[in-house]
Design a protein around this motif. Structure first.
Motif, short mmCIF file in Angstrom:
data_model
loop_
_atom_site.label_atom_id
_atom_site.label_comp_id
_atom_site.label_asym_id
_atom_site.label_seq_id
_atom_site.Cartn_x
_atom_site.Cartn_y
_atom_site.Cartn_z
N THR A 379 0.80 -1.22 0.00
CA THR A 379 0.00 0.00 0.00
C THR A 379 0.83 1.27 0.00
O THR A 379 0.28 2.35 -0.16
CB THR A 379 -0.91 0.02 1.24
OG1 THR A 379 -0.10 -0.08 2.41
CG2 THR A 379 -1.90 -1.14 1.21
N ALA A 380 2.12 1.17 0.24
CA ALA A 380 2.94 2.37 0.32
C ALA A 380 4.39 2.05 -0.03
O ALA A 380 4.84 0.91 0.11
CB ALA A 380 2.87 2.98 1.72
N SER A 411 2.30 7.23 -1.30
CA SER A 411 1.15 6.37 -1.55
C SER A 411 0.08 7.19 -2.25
O SER A 411 -0.16 8.34 -1.90
CB SER A 411 0.59 5.80 -0.25
OG SER A 411 -0.55 5.01 -0.48
N ASP A 594 -5.59 9.65 1.38
CA ASP A 594 -4.29 9.04 1.08
C ASP A 594 -3.20 9.63 1.97
O ASP A 594 -2.35 8.90 2.50
CB ASP A 594 -3.93 9.27 -0.39
CG ASP A 594 -4.73 8.36 -1.32
OD1 ASP A 594 -5.22 7.32 -0.83
OD2 ASP A 594 -4.87 8.70 -2.49
N SER A 602 2.06 2.57 6.05
CA SER A 602 3.45 2.13 6.02
C SER A 602 3.81 1.33 7.25
O SER A 602 4.51 0.32 7.19
CB SER A 602 4.39 3.33 5.87
OG SER A 602 4.17 4.25 6.93
#
Length: 616
Positions: A379-380, A411, A594, A602
């Motif tokens: 995701t990051a 991200s 976001d 993270s």
């Protein structure tokens, strides 16, 4: 004197000689017959003398069989029962036995009770090898000792040996065939199970050499050793083990050992082990060096002590920084269980500190050093991850409070420097004290919250300080809106998974600034203004505000809104004419979501790697 007279004189002597020979033959046969008839009693007497001559009396046994090649004994008890055996068999050749040699002695169900004593290793309160026997008594260096009996081999089947030292007890059940030479013992194959204070283990060895000096103590050398630990997914092989028991204590050295994890996929690749340990009283002091077989630049050093009286372990660990690179070494090369991790890791990771075990509880004071670490997660994307994390328990992974790390996180098209202060709990969960996101020219700082790593759910307030208005308008996703100035305020926020809820968010400008609003689609309140719409749009195209407030909210589903409250004027349109506007705009806050979730995502991804996969 004639011939007849001489013959008559010799006849009585011949008869006497013949009779004597006959009597001698009868006596010899009688003695042999008596010896055969009474062979069991004779053998019992001989065995008692031989065994007691070795210093193992008093002796008790049942003699089951005696012939010219074998003696069978059952219910053997020596040293008052300190040494016992269910069955003893002695195989021999009669001619060799007359020379004091036997072939093989087989012991089934041997039970040997040993203890540390004033004179060293003792059985039944006396030295295992009594003074005046063996080599010290001048026996043949090739065999038995003072009794004059040489033993070719000693076969042990299920021998049980108990060793007591202080309050601790060790129990060994072993099978092997030993060759004997005085006080020296050797074997090619040994199988054994061991049970002691640390736990249970199954052991096999390809070679064994045992020395039992008459002065006390012992020396044991084992080669090609393999050890399995029941209930644990670990196995040791190829080890060379040396033990020395003296009046000063027990010393052990291990070299060439290979440790393997039996899980699939393995938690750890095969590791070479070498080390030393010494037992003095109830304390074991040890040092250990571990290195992956295929990675010569990675080495873990462990040193410490174990107190058997209190079952307490204290050790120090030192792992110099391990350098990872996108085209080089990766964590999966050390722990194949991490094989499903996406992306590559770069940077350095080191570990040092203390590990303790007491009262059945594992604890630590370990420092995990992260040096410019970077990775691309699910995701990051994280880079420049730096910090030192204090680990208070390695399994399940737990950290001390107020741990601080910083990283650059990207991200969803957003990037920010994230500083995290908090603690990893055993659940696993993150107990966050603060998350500071440096973006949009200022900072966004969260309050305290706790979130699980599998599905984050948080409720907190984001404190906003000196955030650039231009960045705020971009992040809020307001079409056609831009401006200058800096904003402060607070944003109450709730997160459930990827759903964002904003309630009563409010930002205010620190002072005067400018704002330009040129939307592609007019908001309803402006479109409904009729003839005033053109004047409103002209005023907003270059609006110099004296005060500006932005209020916004968003439910879990659907669009949210932004309410602009401003007062000021346009220097070109009606100079000096004050304007007050309240404009409501719609936004889905996708960019804000976001940005706010950067730190949490993270941390979730990084810690999920270290906990979720390793604890499967």
């Amino acid at each position: 004197m004639n011939k007849d007279t001489q013959t008559r004189r010799r006849t009585p002597w011949a008869r006497i000689l013949a009779a004597g020979l006959a009597i001698l033959l009868v006596l010899t046969a009688g003695f042999g017959l008596a010896a055969w008839i009474w062979r069991v009693d004779l053998a019992r007497v001989i065995l008692v003398r031989v065994i007691e001559g070795q210093g193992f009396g008093p002796v008790a046994f049942s003699l089951d069989r005696v012939d010219f090649t074998r003696i069978d004994v059952s219910a053997l008890r020596l040293r008052g029962g300190a040494i016992a055996a269910e069955h003893l068999a002695v195989d021999f050749e009669l001619s060799a036995l007359l020379d004091g040699r036997v072939g093989t002695i087989t012991l089934a169900g041997l039970d040997l009770d040993l203890a540390d004593g004033p004179s060293g290793l003792e059985a039944g309160g006396r030295p295992l090898i009594a003074p005046g026997t063996g080599d010290a008594a001048g026996g043949d260096a090739s065999g038995g000792g003072a009794s004059g009996i040489d033993i070719g081999a000693l076969a042990l089947d299920g021998a049980r040996v108990t060793y007591r030292s202080g309050a601790d007890s060790w129990r060994v059940v072993a099978s092997t065939t030993l060759s004997l030479a005085g006080n020296h013992v050797a074997a090619d194959v040994l199988t054994a199970s061991v049970e002691g204070p640390p736990g249970k283990a199954a052991l096999t060895a390809g070679k064994l050499a045992l020395d039992l000096p008459a002065a006390g103590g012992l020396g044991l050398e084992l080669a090609a050793v393999a050890i399995d630990l029941p209930g644990l997914p670990w196995a040791l092989s190829d080890a060379a083990i040396s033990l020395r028991l003296t009046d000063a204590g027990l010393e052990t050295t291990v070299t060439g050992a290979v440790l393997r994890n039996l899980q699939q996929p393995p938690l750890l690749i095969p590791v070479s082990l070498s080390g030393q340990a010494g037992l003095v009283g109830d304390t074991v002091e040890f040092s250990l060096k571990a290195a992956p077989l295929t990675l010569g630049n990675v080495t873990l050093d462990i040193a410490g002590r174990y107190d058997m009286a209190s079952a307490a372990l204290a050790a120090t660990l030192a792992l110099p920084p391990v350098r990872f690179a996108s085209g080089g070494l990766q964590p999966v090369d050390i722990s194949p269980r991490l094989g499903s991790m996406p992306g590559k890791i770069s940077g350095g990771v080191g570990l040092s500190g203390k590990l303790t075990w007491q009262g059945g509880k594992l604890a630590s004071d370990l420092a995990l050093a992260l040096d410019d670490l970077g990775f691309v997660g699910e995701t990051a994307s994280v880079s420049a991850l730096n910090g030192t994390i204090r680990i208070t328990r390695p399994w399940p992974l737990t950290t001390a409070p107020r741990q601080r790390v910083s990283a650059t996180v990207s991200s969803g098209g957003e990037s920010a420097v994230v500083e995290f202060t908090g603690q990893l709990l055993a659940k696993p969960a993150l107990k966050v004290e603060t998350v500071t996101i440096r973006a949009a020219g200022g900072t966004l700082t969260s309050g305290a919250f706790t979130a699980t790593l599998d599905r984050p759910a948080i409720s907190t307030v984001i404190e906003v300080a000196h955030v650039d208005l231009a960045e705020v308008t971009r992040v809020l996703g307001l079409d056609g809106l831009s401006g200058t100035g800096f904003l402060d305020g607070r944003i109450p926020i709730e997160v459930a998974g990827d759903r964002l809820v904003l309630t009563d968010g409010a930002l205010k400008a620190q002072g005067p600034g400018t704002l330009s609003y040129r939307p592609g689609n007019l908001p309803p309140q402006i479109a409904a203004a009729g003839r005033e719409m053109e004047l409103t749009l002209q005023a907003l195209s270059d609006f110099h505000y004296d005060s500006l407030a932005i209020e916004f909210a968003k439910a879990a589903e659907g669009e949210g809104y932004v309410l602009l409250k401003m007062a000021g004027g346009n220097p070109v349109l009606l100079p000096g004419q004050p304007f007050n506007f309240n404009i409501r705009l719609e936004s889905n806050f996708a960019r804000l979501a976001d940005l706010v979730l950067l730190g949490l995502r993270s941390a979730q991804d990084l810690l999920g790697r270290a906990t979720g996969r390793l604890q499967q």
